[in-house]
Write a protein that holds these residues in place. Structure first.
Motif, PDB file in Angstrom:
ATOM      1  N   GLY A  34       0.789  -1.224   0.000  1.00 59.69           N
ATOM      2  CA  GLY A  34       0.000   0.000   0.000  1.00 59.69           C
ATOM      3  C   GLY A  34       0.818   1.269   0.000  1.00 59.69           C
ATOM      4  O   GLY A  34       1.644   1.489  -0.879  1.00 59.69           O
ATOM      5  N   GLN A  35       0.616   2.082   1.022  1.00 63.91           N
ATOM      6  CA  GLN A  35       1.244   3.383   1.074  1.00 63.91           C
ATOM      7  C   GLN A  35       2.631   3.368   1.705  1.00 63.91           C
ATOM      8  O   GLN A  35       3.237   4.425   1.890  1.00 63.91           O
ATOM      9  CB  GLN A  35       0.341   4.366   1.832  1.00 63.91           C
ATOM     10  CG  GLN A  35      -0.992   4.610   1.152  1.00 63.91           C
ATOM     11  CD  GLN A  35      -1.818   5.651   1.876  1.00 63.91           C
ATOM     12  OE1 GLN A  35      -1.292   6.606   2.432  1.00 63.91           O
ATOM     13  NE2 GLN A  35      -3.137   5.469   1.860  1.00 63.91           N
ATOM     14  N   ASP A  36       3.138   2.216   2.041  1.00 62.02           N
ATOM     15  CA  ASP A  36       4.501   2.128   2.577  1.00 62.02           C
ATOM     16  C   ASP A  36       5.515   2.632   1.555  1.00 62.02           C
ATOM     17  O   ASP A  36       5.310   2.521   0.340  1.00 62.02           O
ATOM     18  CB  ASP A  36       4.849   0.678   2.920  1.00 62.02           C
ATOM     19  CG  ASP A  36       4.228   0.219   4.225  1.00 62.02           C
ATOM     20  OD1 ASP A  36       3.351   0.928   4.754  1.00 62.02           O
ATOM     21  OD2 ASP A  36       4.625  -0.851   4.713  1.00 62.02           O
ATOM     22  N   THR A  37       6.617   3.145   2.063  1.00 59.94           N
ATOM     23  CA  THR A  37       7.782   3.402   1.213  1.00 59.94           C
ATOM     24  C   THR A  37       8.564   2.099   1.107  1.00 59.94           C
ATOM     25  O   THR A  37       9.011   1.556   2.119  1.00 59.94           O
ATOM     26  CB  THR A  37       8.670   4.504   1.817  1.00 59.94           C
ATOM     27  OG1 THR A  37       7.919   5.706   1.916  1.00 59.94           O
ATOM     28  CG2 THR A  37       9.899   4.742   0.952  1.00 59.94           C
ATOM     29  N   VAL A  38       8.693   1.574  -0.112  1.00 59.42           N
ATOM     30  CA  VAL A  38       9.280   0.245  -0.318  1.00 59.42           C
ATOM     31  C   VAL A  38      10.582   0.377  -1.083  1.00 59.42           C
ATOM     32  O   VAL A  38      10.634   0.991  -2.147  1.00 59.42           O
ATOM     33  CB  VAL A  38       8.301  -0.678  -1.075  1.00 59.42           C
ATOM     34  CG1 VAL A  38       8.919  -2.058  -1.264  1.00 59.42           C
ATOM     35  CG2 VAL A  38       6.979  -0.785  -0.319  1.00 59.42           C
ATOM     36  N   MET A  39      11.636  -0.219  -0.529  1.00 67.67           N
ATOM     37  CA  MET A  39      12.956  -0.216  -1.160  1.00 67.67           C
ATOM     38  C   MET A  39      13.404  -1.647  -1.398  1.00 67.67           C
ATOM     39  O   MET A  39      13.277  -2.495  -0.508  1.00 67.67           O
ATOM     40  CB  MET A  39      13.963   0.507  -0.265  1.00 67.67           C
ATOM     41  CG  MET A  39      13.635   1.976  -0.007  1.00 67.67           C
ATOM     42  SD  MET A  39      14.440   2.619   1.486  1.00 67.67           S
ATOM     43  CE  MET A  39      13.443   1.862   2.774  1.00 67.67           C
ATOM     44  N   SER A  40      13.923  -1.921  -2.589  1.00 71.61           N
ATOM     45  CA  SER A  40      14.438  -3.249  -2.931  1.00 71.61           C
ATOM     46  C   SER A  40      15.924  -3.130  -3.206  1.00 71.61           C
ATOM     47  O   SER A  40      16.340  -2.389  -4.100  1.00 71.61           O
ATOM     48  CB  SER A  40      13.706  -3.816  -4.156  1.00 71.61           C
ATOM     49  OG  SER A  40      12.330  -3.980  -3.890  1.00 71.61           O
ATOM     50  N   THR A  41      16.728  -3.872  -2.461  1.00 70.80           N
ATOM     51  CA  THR A  41      18.180  -3.791  -2.559  1.00 70.80           C
ATOM     52  C   THR A  41      18.756  -5.158  -2.911  1.00 70.80           C
ATOM     53  O   THR A  41      18.572  -6.118  -2.148  1.00 70.80           O
ATOM     54  CB  THR A  41      18.785  -3.325  -1.223  1.00 70.80           C
ATOM     55  OG1 THR A  41      18.171  -2.097  -0.817  1.00 70.80           O
ATOM     56  CG2 THR A  41      20.292  -3.130  -1.348  1.00 70.80           C
ATOM     57  N   PRO A  42      19.447  -5.289  -4.056  1.00 71.16           N
ATOM     58  CA  PRO A  42      20.104  -6.567  -4.361  1.00 71.16           C
ATOM     59  C   PRO A  42      21.139  -6.907  -3.294  1.00 71.16           C
ATOM     60  O   PRO A  42      21.859  -6.022  -2.812  1.00 71.16           O
ATOM     61  CB  PRO A  42      20.767  -6.310  -5.718  1.00 71.16           C
ATOM     62  CG  PRO A  42      20.052  -5.129  -6.292  1.00 71.16           C
ATOM     63  CD  PRO A  42      19.653  -4.288  -5.120  1.00 71.16           C
TER      64      PRO A  42
ATOM     65  N   LEU B  56      16.704  -7.757  -0.813  1.00 63.45           N
ATOM     66  CA  LEU B  56      16.128  -7.426   0.489  1.00 63.45           C
ATOM     67  C   LEU B  56      15.133  -6.293   0.275  1.00 63.45           C
ATOM     68  O   LEU B  56      15.500  -5.205  -0.181  1.00 63.45           O
ATOM     69  CB  LEU B  56      17.222  -6.996   1.462  1.00 63.45           C
ATOM     70  CG  LEU B  56      16.772  -6.870   2.926  1.00 63.45           C
ATOM     71  CD1 LEU B  56      16.439  -8.251   3.495  1.00 63.45           C
ATOM     72  CD2 LEU B  56      17.850  -6.201   3.762  1.00 63.45           C
ATOM     73  N   VAL B  57      13.889  -6.573   0.579  1.00 63.84           N
ATOM     74  CA  VAL B  57      12.821  -5.583   0.444  1.00 63.84           C
ATOM     75  C   VAL B  57      12.518  -5.023   1.830  1.00 63.84           C
ATOM     76  O   VAL B  57      12.279  -5.780   2.776  1.00 63.84           O
ATOM     77  CB  VAL B  57      11.550  -6.211  -0.158  1.00 63.84           C
ATOM     78  CG1 VAL B  57      10.429  -5.180  -0.238  1.00 63.84           C
ATOM     79  CG2 VAL B  57      11.840  -6.804  -1.537  1.00 63.84           C
ATOM     80  N   THR B  58      12.546  -3.698   1.939  1.00 70.36           N
ATOM     81  CA  THR B  58      12.239  -3.041   3.210  1.00 70.36           C
ATOM     82  C   THR B  58      11.074  -2.083   2.995  1.00 70.36           C
ATOM     83  O   THR B  58      11.123  -1.222   2.104  1.00 70.36           O
ATOM     84  CB  THR B  58      13.448  -2.260   3.745  1.00 70.36           C
ATOM     85  OG1 THR B  58      14.570  -3.138   3.849  1.00 70.36           O
ATOM     86  CG2 THR B  58      13.144  -1.677   5.122  1.00 70.36           C
ATOM     87  N   ALA B  59      10.032  -2.248   3.793  1.00 66.83           N
ATOM     88  CA  ALA B  59       8.839  -1.397   3.696  1.00 66.83           C
ATOM     89  C   ALA B  59       8.690  -0.608   4.986  1.00 66.83           C
ATOM     90  O   ALA B  59       8.618  -1.185   6.078  1.00 66.83           O
ATOM     91  CB  ALA B  59       7.602  -2.251   3.449  1.00 66.83           C
ATOM     92  N   VAL B  60       8.645   0.702   4.851  1.00 66.92           N
ATOM     93  CA  VAL B  60       8.519   1.593   6.002  1.00 66.92           C
ATOM     94  C   VAL B  60       7.209   2.358   5.883  1.00 66.92           C
ATOM     95  O   VAL B  60       6.935   2.947   4.829  1.00 66.92           O
ATOM     96  CB  VAL B  60       9.705   2.580   6.066  1.00 66.92           C
ATOM     97  CG1 VAL B  60       9.565   3.507   7.267  1.00 66.92           C
ATOM     98  CG2 VAL B  60      11.028   1.816   6.118  1.00 66.92           C
ATOM     99  N   PRO B  61       6.389   2.362   6.927  1.00 72.26           N
ATOM    100  CA  PRO B  61       5.116   3.084   6.828  1.00 72.26           C
ATOM    101  C   PRO B  61       5.345   4.578   6.658  1.00 72.26           C
ATOM    102  O   PRO B  61       6.208   5.167   7.308  1.00 72.26           O
ATOM    103  CB  PRO B  61       4.415   2.768   8.155  1.00 72.26           C
ATOM    104  CG  PRO B  61       5.518   2.381   9.094  1.00 72.26           C
ATOM    105  CD  PRO B  61       6.562   1.725   8.248  1.00 72.26           C
ATOM    106  N   ALA B  62       4.557   5.179   5.780  1.00 70.35           N
ATOM    107  CA  ALA B  62       4.692   6.611   5.526  1.00 70.35           C
ATOM    108  C   ALA B  62       4.390   7.401   6.800  1.00 70.35           C
ATOM    109  O   ALA B  62       5.063   8.385   7.100  1.00 70.35           O
ATOM    110  CB  ALA B  62       3.760   7.028   4.406  1.00 70.35           C
ATOM    111  N   SER B  63       3.390   6.973   7.547  1.00 69.82           N
ATOM    112  CA  SER B  63       3.027   7.607   8.818  1.00 69.82           C
ATOM    113  C   SER B  63       2.050   6.683   9.504  1.00 69.82           C
ATOM    114  O   SER B  63       1.422   5.835   8.865  1.00 69.82           O
ATOM    115  CB  SER B  63       2.375   8.976   8.577  1.00 69.82           C
ATOM    116  OG  SER B  63       1.113   8.812   7.962  1.00 69.82           O
ATOM    117  N   PRO B  64       1.901   6.804  10.826  1.00 67.96           N
ATOM    118  CA  PRO B  64       0.930   5.949  11.523  1.00 67.96           C
ATOM    119  C   PRO B  64      -0.476   6.080  10.962  1.00 67.96           C
ATOM    120  O   PRO B  64      -1.192   5.096  10.807  1.00 67.96           O
ATOM    121  CB  PRO B  64       1.013   6.460  12.967  1.00 67.96           C
ATOM    122  CG  PRO B  64       2.371   7.059  13.107  1.00 67.96           C
ATOM    123  CD  PRO B  64       2.663   7.661  11.741  1.00 67.96           C
TER     124      PRO B  64
END
Length: 270
Positions: free
Chosen positions: A168-176, A253-261
């Motif tokens: 969804g609205q998470d900020t998603v980063m994919s790092t080899p 490695l996929v990291t998803a960080v919520p945009a805000s609570p």
């Protein structure tokens, strides 16, 4: 959701293929460091599809979820007992954990979108996913000798775009993640410079993709690799890999960080 007799909830039956999993699938230190960095300062961590406990940090409070009885039984005594549950139905209240993680697991979930929604529901902070990019799986040399195995593997992994969309609205980063020459986590690409290791039936059994091809196909693939090694054809084509310190393949490695609570809450199903 259909589960096997030992509780395995995905497409692989770990009662049949997981007996020696800890012997061949040990945590690779460089991957563990990357996961730890992605978890940030989280103190409470949920590990879904926890298996035998690979990559669980020992300096944080970890709650493990693993549906397979066979895999739960292989967890060392130093780790907490894993809860018998699936990603799609997590038995926790909203916002229970600082962070969540899952390694080599999302491709086996019956409902990826529901599973990731559940992870986000119970997690306040980052969600960290160790997986493979299906667009790159068949670029590996093993596809020359075991094309059906690698095609099966590519079909099983969800695309990185699908994972990002599900978050969804998470900020998603994919790092080899570069794979080191001495990688001790024996998925297929771990042996990029040590092809002889895949002649070991135990090493193949610890890679679930081999369990999805019939015995004749598997034998034919192993024979093709053995012939290429004995004739020197493998080394003529790929021998430079034997001295290559790292290999960048499909592992990410996929990291998803919520945009805000508030944004996280807004994306939760009613």
């Amino acid at each position: 959701m259909t589960r096997t007799t030992d509780g395995s909830a995905g497409d692989a039956d770990y009662a049949r293929i997981g007996q020696d999993y800890r012997k061949y699938r040990r945590p690779e230190p460089s991957f563990a460091r990357a996961i730890a960095a992605a978890l940030g300062d989280a103190r409470t961590v949920l590990n879904v599809g926890a298996g035998a406990g690979s990559y669980e940090p020992t300096d944080r409070e970890v709650t493990a979820v693993e549906p397979s009885e066979s895999m739960r039984a292989q967890r060392p005594e130093s780790l907490a007992t894993a809860i018998d549950a699936t990603a799609e139905d997590l038995p926790f209240a909203d916002d229970t954990f600082d962070a969540a993680m899952t390694t080599f697991s999302v491709h086996q979930w019956g409902d990826l979108e529901r599973g990731l929604a559940e992870l986000r529901r119970v997690t306040r902070g980052p969600i960290v996913i160790l997986t493979c990019d299906p667009d790159r799986v068949e670029d590996y040399w093993l596809a020359e000798y075991a094309p059906e195995v690698m095609a099966t593997e590519a079909r099983r992994y969800p695309s990185l775009a699908r994972i990002a969309d599900a978050l969804g609205q998470d900020t998603v980063m994919s790092t080899p993640l570069p794979i080191p020459f001495t990688c001790v986590d024996g998925f297929s690409e771990a042996y990029y410079a040590r092809p002889e290791r895949l002649l070991d039936p135990g090493a193949r059994q610890a890679n679930s993709a081999w369990s999805f091809v019939d015995e004749m196909t598997a034998r034919r693939s192993v024979a093709a690799l053995r012939t290429a090694l004995e004739s020197g054809d493998w080394d003529r084509a790929h021998g430079s890999l034997r001295v290559q310190p790292t290999y960048e393949g499909a592992l990410v490695l996929v990291t998803a960080v919520p945009a805000s609570p508030s944004a996280t809450a807004a994306t939760r199903p009613a």
